[in-house]
Design a protein around this motif. Sequence first.
Motif, PDB file in Angstrom:
ATOM      1  N   GLU B  11       8.739  -0.487  -5.197  1.00 20.00           N
ATOM      2  CA  GLU B  11       7.914   0.693  -5.485  1.00 20.00           C
ATOM      3  C   GLU B  11       7.289   0.670  -6.888  1.00 20.00           C
ATOM      4  O   GLU B  11       6.088   0.915  -7.051  1.00 20.00           O
ATOM      5  CB  GLU B  11       8.785   1.942  -5.340  1.00 20.00           C
ATOM      6  CG  GLU B  11       8.064   3.250  -5.397  1.00 20.00           C
ATOM      7  CD  GLU B  11       9.056   4.409  -5.292  1.00 20.00           C
ATOM      8  OE1 GLU B  11       9.147   4.994  -4.208  1.00 20.00           O
ATOM      9  OE2 GLU B  11       9.763   4.694  -6.283  1.00 20.00           O
ATOM     10  N   ALA B  12       8.097   0.339  -7.909  1.00 18.12           N
ATOM     11  CA  ALA B  12       7.592   0.368  -9.292  1.00 18.12           C
ATOM     12  C   ALA B  12       6.430  -0.615  -9.450  1.00 18.12           C
ATOM     13  O   ALA B  12       5.392  -0.293 -10.031  1.00 18.12           O
ATOM     14  CB  ALA B  12       8.713   0.027 -10.266  1.00 18.12           C
ATOM     15  N   ASN B  13       6.599  -1.830  -8.908  1.00 13.14           N
ATOM     16  CA  ASN B  13       5.530  -2.834  -8.982  1.00 13.14           C
ATOM     17  C   ASN B  13       4.287  -2.364  -8.215  1.00 13.14           C
ATOM     18  O   ASN B  13       3.157  -2.485  -8.692  1.00 13.14           O
ATOM     19  CB  ASN B  13       6.031  -4.165  -8.400  1.00 13.14           C
ATOM     20  CG  ASN B  13       4.972  -5.238  -8.447  1.00 13.14           C
ATOM     21  OD1 ASN B  13       4.701  -5.824  -9.477  1.00 13.14           O
ATOM     22  ND2 ASN B  13       4.326  -5.465  -7.311  1.00 13.14           N
ATOM     23  N   ASN B  14       4.521  -1.811  -7.036  1.00 14.75           N
ATOM     24  CA  ASN B  14       3.394  -1.401  -6.189  1.00 14.75           C
ATOM     25  C   ASN B  14       2.578  -0.268  -6.808  1.00 14.75           C
ATOM     26  O   ASN B  14       1.362  -0.200  -6.615  1.00 14.75           O
ATOM     27  CB  ASN B  14       3.887  -0.997  -4.801  1.00 14.75           C
ATOM     28  CG  ASN B  14       4.426  -2.206  -4.031  1.00 14.75           C
ATOM     29  OD1 ASN B  14       4.185  -3.343  -4.421  1.00 14.75           O
ATOM     30  ND2 ASN B  14       5.155  -1.960  -2.975  1.00 14.75           N
ATOM     31  N   ASN B  15       3.246   0.611  -7.559  1.00 11.52           N
ATOM     32  CA  ASN B  15       2.521   1.694  -8.221  1.00 11.52           C
ATOM     33  C   ASN B  15       1.558   1.142  -9.267  1.00 11.52           C
ATOM     34  O   ASN B  15       0.421   1.602  -9.382  1.00 11.52           O
ATOM     35  CB  ASN B  15       3.492   2.678  -8.898  1.00 11.52           C
ATOM     36  CG  ASN B  15       4.252   3.493  -7.866  1.00 11.52           C
ATOM     37  OD1 ASN B  15       3.850   3.575  -6.700  1.00 11.52           O
ATOM     38  ND2 ASN B  15       5.362   4.087  -8.273  1.00 11.52           N
ATOM     39  N   ILE B  16       2.003   0.128 -10.006  1.00  8.92           N
ATOM     40  CA  ILE B  16       1.118  -0.476 -11.018  1.00  8.92           C
ATOM     41  C   ILE B  16       0.000  -1.264 -10.324  1.00  8.92           C
ATOM     42  O   ILE B  16      -1.134  -1.298 -10.796  1.00  8.92           O
ATOM     43  CB  ILE B  16       1.904  -1.372 -11.995  1.00  8.92           C
ATOM     44  CG1 ILE B  16       3.030  -0.566 -12.644  1.00  8.92           C
ATOM     45  CG2 ILE B  16       0.989  -1.940 -13.083  1.00  8.92           C
ATOM     46  CD1 ILE B  16       3.986  -1.376 -13.497  1.00  8.92           C
ATOM     47  N   ALA B  17       0.326  -1.871  -9.194  1.00 13.17           N
ATOM     48  CA  ALA B  17      -0.696  -2.606  -8.432  1.00 13.17           C
ATOM     49  C   ALA B  17      -1.828  -1.660  -8.012  1.00 13.17           C
ATOM     50  O   ALA B  17      -3.009  -2.013  -8.073  1.00 13.17           O
ATOM     51  CB  ALA B  17      -0.072  -3.263  -7.207  1.00 13.17           C
ATOM     52  N   GLU B  18      -1.465  -0.452  -7.625  1.00 18.28           N
ATOM     53  CA  GLU B  18      -2.478   0.557  -7.260  1.00 18.28           C
ATOM     54  C   GLU B  18      -3.362   0.899  -8.457  1.00 18.28           C
ATOM     55  O   GLU B  18      -4.571   1.051  -8.341  1.00 18.28           O
ATOM     56  CB  GLU B  18      -1.789   1.835  -6.750  1.00 18.28           C
ATOM     57  CG  GLU B  18      -1.363   1.779  -5.292  1.00 18.28           C
ATOM     58  CD  GLU B  18      -2.517   1.438  -4.341  1.00 18.28           C
ATOM     59  OE1 GLU B  18      -3.571   2.078  -4.437  1.00 18.28           O
ATOM     60  OE2 GLU B  18      -2.349   0.519  -3.516  1.00 18.28           O
ATOM     61  N   GLU B  19      -2.712   1.007  -9.619  1.00 17.13           N
ATOM     62  CA  GLU B  19      -3.440   1.293 -10.865  1.00 17.13           C
ATOM     63  C   GLU B  19      -4.428   0.151 -11.157  1.00 17.13           C
ATOM     64  O   GLU B  19      -5.583   0.393 -11.512  1.00 17.13           O
ATOM     65  CB  GLU B  19      -2.406   1.381 -11.995  1.00 17.13           C
ATOM     66  CG  GLU B  19      -2.833   2.177 -13.195  1.00 17.13           C
ATOM     67  CD  GLU B  19      -1.744   2.117 -14.258  1.00 17.13           C
ATOM     68  OE1 GLU B  19      -1.976   1.481 -15.298  1.00 17.13           O
ATOM     69  OE2 GLU B  19      -0.646   2.681 -14.027  1.00 17.13           O
ATOM     70  N   ASN B  20      -3.968  -1.088 -10.956  1.00 15.56           N
ATOM     71  CA  ASN B  20      -4.848  -2.253 -11.173  1.00 15.56           C
ATOM     72  C   ASN B  20      -6.061  -2.205 -10.254  1.00 15.56           C
ATOM     73  O   ASN B  20      -7.165  -2.573 -10.649  1.00 15.56           O
ATOM     74  CB  ASN B  20      -4.088  -3.567 -10.904  1.00 15.56           C
ATOM     75  CG  ASN B  20      -3.009  -3.824 -11.932  1.00 15.56           C
ATOM     76  OD1 ASN B  20      -2.969  -3.166 -12.967  1.00 15.56           O
ATOM     77  ND2 ASN B  20      -2.138  -4.767 -11.650  1.00 15.56           N
ATOM     78  N   LYS B  21      -5.818  -1.774  -9.030  1.00 12.21           N
ATOM     79  CA  LYS B  21      -6.911  -1.664  -8.058  1.00 12.21           C
ATOM     80  C   LYS B  21      -8.004  -0.735  -8.583  1.00 12.21           C
ATOM     81  O   LYS B  21      -9.193  -1.039  -8.493  1.00 12.21           O
ATOM     82  CB  LYS B  21      -6.369  -1.082  -6.739  1.00 12.21           C
ATOM     83  CG  LYS B  21      -6.097  -2.141  -5.729  1.00 12.21           C
ATOM     84  CD  LYS B  21      -5.992  -1.588  -4.323  1.00 12.21           C
ATOM     85  CE  LYS B  21      -5.835  -2.784  -3.411  1.00 12.21           C
ATOM     86  NZ  LYS B  21      -4.710  -2.792  -2.572  1.00 12.21           N
ATOM     87  N   ASN B  22      -7.583   0.394  -9.129  1.00 10.02           N
ATOM     88  CA  ASN B  22      -8.558   1.351  -9.663  1.00 10.02           C
ATOM     89  C   ASN B  22      -9.321   0.766 -10.847  1.00 10.02           C
ATOM     90  O   ASN B  22     -10.534   0.922 -10.945  1.00 10.02           O
ATOM     91  CB  ASN B  22      -7.859   2.646 -10.104  1.00 10.02           C
ATOM     92  CG  ASN B  22      -7.281   3.391  -8.910  1.00 10.02           C
ATOM     93  OD1 ASN B  22      -7.770   3.242  -7.789  1.00 10.02           O
ATOM     94  ND2 ASN B  22      -6.227   4.157  -9.132  1.00 10.02           N
ATOM     95  N   ILE B  23      -8.589   0.058 -11.718  1.00  8.43           N
ATOM     96  CA  ILE B  23      -9.232  -0.526 -12.911  1.00  8.43           C
ATOM     97  C   ILE B  23     -10.293  -1.534 -12.480  1.00  8.43           C
ATOM     98  O   ILE B  23     -11.429  -1.513 -12.941  1.00  8.43           O
ATOM     99  CB  ILE B  23      -8.182  -1.222 -13.818  1.00  8.43           C
ATOM    100  CG1 ILE B  23      -7.203  -0.190 -14.395  1.00  8.43           C
ATOM    101  CG2 ILE B  23      -8.862  -2.011 -14.947  1.00  8.43           C
ATOM    102  CD1 ILE B  23      -5.991  -0.783 -15.084  1.00  8.43           C
ATOM    103  N   LYS B  24      -9.942  -2.418 -11.574  1.00 13.41           N
ATOM    104  CA  LYS B  24     -10.884  -3.479 -11.198  1.00 13.41           C
ATOM    105  C   LYS B  24     -12.048  -2.905 -10.379  1.00 13.41           C
ATOM    106  O   LYS B  24     -13.173  -3.389 -10.483  1.00 13.41           O
ATOM    107  CB  LYS B  24     -10.174  -4.629 -10.481  1.00 13.41           C
ATOM    108  CG  LYS B  24      -9.521  -4.237  -9.181  1.00 13.41           C
ATOM    109  CD  LYS B  24      -9.579  -5.327  -8.161  1.00 13.41           C
ATOM    110  CE  LYS B  24      -9.561  -4.761  -6.778  1.00 13.41           C
ATOM    111  NZ  LYS B  24     -10.828  -4.349  -6.220  1.00 13.41           N
TER     112      LYS B  24
END
Lengths: 113, 217
Positions: B11-24
Amino acid sequence: MHELSITESIVNMVSDEAKKRNVNKVTKINIVLGELTGFEEESIRFYFEVLSEGTPLYGAKLDFKKVKAEFKCRSCGMIYNRGNFTFKCPYCGSSGVLIEKGKELYIDSIDVE
Amino acid sequence: MEIKIIKDVLEANNNIAEENKNIKDERKIMMVNIIGSPGTGKTSFILKLIENMDIPCGVIEGDVASDIDARKMAERNIPVVQINTGGACHLNANSINKALSTLDFEGGILFIENIGNLICPSDFELGEDFKLAMANVAEGDDKPYKYPLLFSKAKAVVINKIDLLPYFDFNKQYFYDGVKTLNDEAEIFEVSARTGEGFEVLAKWLKKKYSEYVQGK
């Protein structure tokens, strides 16, 4: 190697849960682990012993419920598990396709005192 | 007493992955996560691929140590950031988050060269648009059977070093059958980063994916 970060997550998540519910001792953590994930049970156990020290989780038993990957035969429709080095259907020998099972990694429940 | 939790360990990793998606997405970047074993030719593949692309491309280089690969990119004026994991066998969402904050790049395709490993990188989402799995003729035709998770998740599968086919017992049918069983929708490409064979087709496919990506935003 990558079990270290996963075990850290398990310890943190269960510790948070224990704190939230005023639990002093966690006796068992029930984990569901899919066959297709790259995580190895023994490595998680090894890191857990070190990382859980000083927490209400120390000494808790780790129980892994393994989920096998399942394939559906494109020809006869049977659901089957894979053999070694083959994905072919053991009933008719045709090709199958992976159905969404075997990628699980989650904490199902904890036993507490 | 048993308490039900049902919580994804990642979960912790996946939450940051979602954030990365928004940034890119804000920067109109399509991000491709390239996963293959050490020595499969990921770096040469990326260099050859970029030669064949007419849209801007950047690279995030993941390595346990050294900046050998990043220097090869920088010599060709390709925007690049090097991540050294210092021992860890995969990139995680947090390392990509940091790399994105230092990389001056927008409007194009960003290739992530993951750590050479077919197991660990497959479990960690980085916020990418899709995974590209790499195998090569010299390492054998059994990779989908040995590392099913990677091939089940990859949108594109590349067989590199196709120029070596006459010298190795690489059974293409066996390889294709394995991939198609795990992932019916995966596109399979055959290339040689040494001779350049196959790159035109792959570049065309990637450009189509990029224009679909931009239109979808």
